[in-house]
Design a protein around this motif. Structure first.
Motif, short mmCIF file in Angstrom:
data_model
loop_
_atom_site.label_atom_id
_atom_site.label_comp_id
_atom_site.label_asym_id
_atom_site.label_seq_id
_atom_site.Cartn_x
_atom_site.Cartn_y
_atom_site.Cartn_z
N THR A 159 72.27 74.01 97.86
CA THR A 159 71.11 74.60 98.55
C THR A 159 69.94 74.62 97.57
N ALA A 160 68.83 75.17 98.02
CA ALA A 160 67.66 75.26 97.13
C ALA A 160 67.97 76.10 95.90
N ARG A 161 68.96 77.00 96.00
CA ARG A 161 69.29 77.89 94.88
C ARG A 161 70.51 77.46 94.09
N SER A 162 71.37 76.63 94.67
CA SER A 162 72.56 76.26 93.91
C SER A 162 72.92 74.79 94.06
N ILE A 273 66.35 79.78 85.01
CA ILE A 273 65.32 80.37 84.14
C ILE A 273 64.04 79.52 84.22
N THR A 274 64.24 78.18 84.18
CA THR A 274 63.08 77.28 84.26
C THR A 274 62.37 77.40 85.61
N MET A 275 63.17 77.56 86.66
CA MET A 275 62.58 77.72 88.00
C MET A 275 61.67 78.94 88.03
N LEU A 276 62.15 80.02 87.42
CA LEU A 276 61.36 81.25 87.42
C LEU A 276 60.10 81.09 86.57
N LYS A 277 60.27 80.45 85.43
CA LYS A 277 59.15 80.33 84.50
C LYS A 277 58.07 79.39 85.06
N ARG A 278 58.50 78.33 85.75
CA ARG A 278 57.54 77.34 86.22
C ARG A 278 57.31 77.39 87.73
N SER A 279 57.80 78.45 88.37
CA SER A 279 57.65 78.60 89.83
C SER A 279 58.11 77.36 90.60
N ILE A 280 59.32 76.92 90.30
CA ILE A 280 59.92 75.79 91.01
C ILE A 280 60.83 76.37 92.09
N ILE A 283 66.21 73.94 93.26
CA ILE A 283 66.97 73.48 92.10
C ILE A 283 67.28 71.98 92.19
N ARG A 284 67.26 71.42 93.40
CA ARG A 284 67.63 70.02 93.58
C ARG A 284 66.64 69.05 92.93
N TYR A 285 65.42 69.49 92.67
CA TYR A 285 64.44 68.63 91.99
C TYR A 285 64.96 68.16 90.63
N PHE A 286 65.74 69.01 89.96
CA PHE A 286 66.18 68.69 88.61
C PHE A 286 67.02 67.41 88.55
N TYR A 287 67.75 67.13 89.64
CA TYR A 287 68.66 65.99 89.62
C TYR A 287 68.27 64.92 90.62
N ALA A 288 67.06 65.01 91.15
CA ALA A 288 66.63 64.02 92.14
C ALA A 288 65.99 62.80 91.46
N ASN A 289 65.78 62.89 90.15
CA ASN A 289 65.23 61.76 89.38
C ASN A 289 63.84 61.32 89.85
N ASP A 290 63.06 62.24 90.28
CA ASP A 290 61.69 61.93 90.62
C ASP A 290 60.86 62.08 89.34
N VAL A 291 60.33 60.94 88.87
CA VAL A 291 59.65 60.93 87.57
C VAL A 291 58.47 61.91 87.55
N ARG A 292 57.78 62.03 88.68
CA ARG A 292 56.63 62.95 88.72
C ARG A 292 57.07 64.38 88.38
N PHE A 293 58.23 64.75 88.92
CA PHE A 293 58.76 66.10 88.63
C PHE A 293 59.18 66.20 87.17
N LEU A 294 59.90 65.19 86.73
CA LEU A 294 60.43 65.24 85.36
C LEU A 294 59.30 65.28 84.34
N GLU A 295 58.21 64.59 84.62
CA GLU A 295 57.08 64.61 83.69
C GLU A 295 56.39 65.97 83.68
N ARG A 296 56.41 66.64 84.80
CA ARG A 296 55.76 67.97 84.90
C ARG A 296 56.54 69.02 84.11
N VAL A 297 57.85 69.00 84.32
CA VAL A 297 58.68 70.01 83.64
C VAL A 297 58.78 69.59 82.20
#
Ligand code: PHE
Length: 297
Positions: A159-162, A273-280, A283-297
């Motif tokens: 889910t968005a949280r796990s 922790i990163t989601m809270l700090k960066r208002s993400i 959680i699925r963004y972390f493993y979706a391999n979208d370069v735009r996201f990865l460059e932002r974080v």
């Protein structure tokens, strides 16, 4: 009274009394309520006694029948009262028991499921806590302070949280005179460094098999400042990790004498922790391999 119409009248009164009394008894839900019921219907100043007082005004042949019926009503109601009191006492006992103590007949908390693998002896870990024992065996009997980051796997709905695959950062400290205050200090320090000074922390009692006591640790919501918002589900608090004092048997298995050594451990999810700090918000963004996201974080 004293006429021929009295007898059917009194029998009717008795029958009515019985019905009313039975209905009232069914409504009595506490021992206290059954006592009140007793004095109203069967007590010295109760309604049955009031009817019986008129017995004397009946002709002798009628008196006998009415007296017999009155006695039956009395016995029936007394039996009904006894039965009701037993039911209530049992219910009150059960309520007191379940309010006071743990229900040992409840099923245990299900352990986290991991994934089936085809390689013999390969188990994907559900958390980094098994690393504690490896660290202790590597350092014992010297005191240790170790951080164990790693990937973990849980068979659960994504889910968005796990996610079913995520990271954890485990921390463990073992030494002499380490107390729960040290754990609180370290975690509060971490929250202040990560999210800014002045964070509020909340330690809720919890259970983990390898720590005693165990806690789940919340921080005041960084989004709304504790006022309540959708991110903290309107509680004002965000859970950031699990922690506790290392269980004496775990210390022992790690090679430390629990009479001399103590320690604390914690485990947190860095994605959270990163989601809270960066208002993400997912959680699925972390493993979706979208370069735009990865460059932002
Ligand atoms: N391993 C626990 C979890 O995954 C967290 C934890 C770590 C609890 C260390 C206590 C001590 O939720």
């Amino acid at each position: 009274m004293g006429t021929n119409t009295v007898q059917p009248d009194m029998l009717q009164q008795l029958e009515q009394l019985r019905q009313e009394a039975e209905a009232a008894l069914a409504q009595a839900n506490s021992t206290e309520a059954t006592r009140t019921w007793h004095s109203e219907y069967l007590g010295r100043k109760g309604r049955l006694t009031a009817i019986l007082r008129n017995l004397g005004s009946l002709p002798a042949e009628e008196r006998q029948l009415v007296g017999k019926v009155a006695n039956e009503v009395k016995i029936d109601l007394e039996l009904a009262l006894q039965e009701r009191q037993e039911t209530i006492a049992q219910a009150e006992l059960e309520a007191a028991r379940s309010a006071e103590s743990v229900d040992v007949t409840l099923p245990g908390r299900p352990m986290w499921d991991t994934f089936y693998t085809t390689s013999p002896d390969l188990l994907l870990r559900t958390h980094t806590s098994p690393g504690q024992i490896h660290a202790m065996r590597a350092y014992a009997p010297d005191p240790l302070r170790v951080i164990l980051p790693g990937k973990v796997y849980r068979y659960e709905q994504v889910t968005a949280r796990s996610e079913s695959m995520f990271y954890q950062v485990e921390g463990i400290a073992v030494g002499r005179k380490i107390t729960f205050s040290d754990l609180k200090g370290v975690l509060t320090n971490f929250a202040n460094q990560m999210f800014g000074e002045g964070r509020q922390m909340r330690f809720r009692k919890s259970y983990f098999p390898f720590t005693e006591p165990s806690v789940e640790v919340d921080m005041d919501c960084v989004i709304c400042g504790g006022k309540g918002c959708p991110i903290c589900k309107y509680t004002g608090w965000l859970e950031i990790l699990g922690a506790g004092m290392v269980h004496p048997i775990v210390l022992q298995n790690g090679g430390y004498d629990p009479a001399e050594f103590s320690g604390f451990a914690f485990g947190m999810g860095p994605e959270r922790i990163t989601m809270l700090k960066r208002s993400i918000d997912d959680i699925r963004y972390f493993y979706a391999n979208d370069v735009r996201f990865l460059e932002r974080v």
